[in-house]
Design an enzyme around this catalytic site. Sequence first.
Site, short mmCIF file in Angstrom:
data_model
loop_
_atom_site.label_atom_id
_atom_site.label_comp_id
_atom_site.label_asym_id
_atom_site.label_seq_id
_atom_site.Cartn_x
_atom_site.Cartn_y
_atom_site.Cartn_z
CG HIS A 193 6.31 5.68 -0.96
ND1 HIS A 193 7.11 4.88 -1.77
CD2 HIS A 193 6.43 4.74 -0.20
CE1 HIS A 193 7.24 3.91 -1.33
NE2 HIS A 193 7.16 3.89 -0.07
CG ASP A 208 3.63 15.71 -0.80
OD1 ASP A 208 4.23 15.83 -1.69
OD2 ASP A 208 3.99 14.20 -0.10
CG HIS A 251 1.63 10.83 -1.60
ND1 HIS A 251 1.55 11.60 -0.25
CD2 HIS A 251 0.70 10.64 -2.11
CE1 HIS A 251 0.03 11.42 -0.05
NE2 HIS A 251 -0.26 11.30 -1.42
CG ASP A 272 -2.11 -1.10 1.42
OD1 ASP A 272 -2.51 -1.00 0.25
OD2 ASP A 272 -2.51 -1.19 2.33
#
Length: 245
Positions: free
Chosen positions: A58, A158, A153, A53
């Site tokens: 990422h 970020d 991500h 997951d």
Amino acid sequence: MSRQIVLDTETTGLSAEGGDRIIEIGCVELISRKLTGNNLHFYINPERDSHEDALKVHGISNEFLRDKPKFAQVAQDILAYIKGAEVIIHNAAFDVGFLNKEFERLGIPGMDAHVSQVTDTLAMAKQLYPGKRNSLDALCDRLEVDNSGRTLHGALLDAELLADVYINLTRGQDALLIDLGNVGEEESGGQPRMDLSVFVLPVLAANAQELAAHDDMLKQLDKASGAKTVWRKVEAAPEAQTVVA
């Protein structure tokens, strides 16, 4: 001069206590609320595989991280970079929890021992926008921060987006510094103060046309509420006739 570090991490999973590790850390520096370009960015070998997951979030493969430095090799660089600064993080409990666990493995005190404070932009956003989505993507959309390059991500990207979000969340916060009379310049951090006592603000009374329009609006509200408006009851109460000098 105010120094702030906007920080983000990517990890192998969601549980620092369960053995998940940091795989990426990205930081950008703000001096007096302006980006300096003095960034810090590391990919880190977590010495374990990422959960499936987490990989979907990422996109950083286990193979890519095999030859990257371990956290112990970059810990002092991270500490030197954040030392004494205010650190700004979105959902700070998550990132600080992971960093503190990594420091603990090395016998190093946690974040509180190295930084002036930690500011959580998620907590700020929840206060400003209660009941709304306050993820980084949602805040970018709400505050018109361009996040079109964020398909996955990434810690440095970020952190850069969060810096922009933070500036927008706090825009105008320091625009007006009020002189409280008993606060010296030294106590207020040496910042210039605005003395509002020099301004004379005129009091403009409503004219007859404006009063009539206001009364008409009240009548419409009375009618719409079935004569249950609160102000009529207040007007009728004896204490409402009291004039305070």
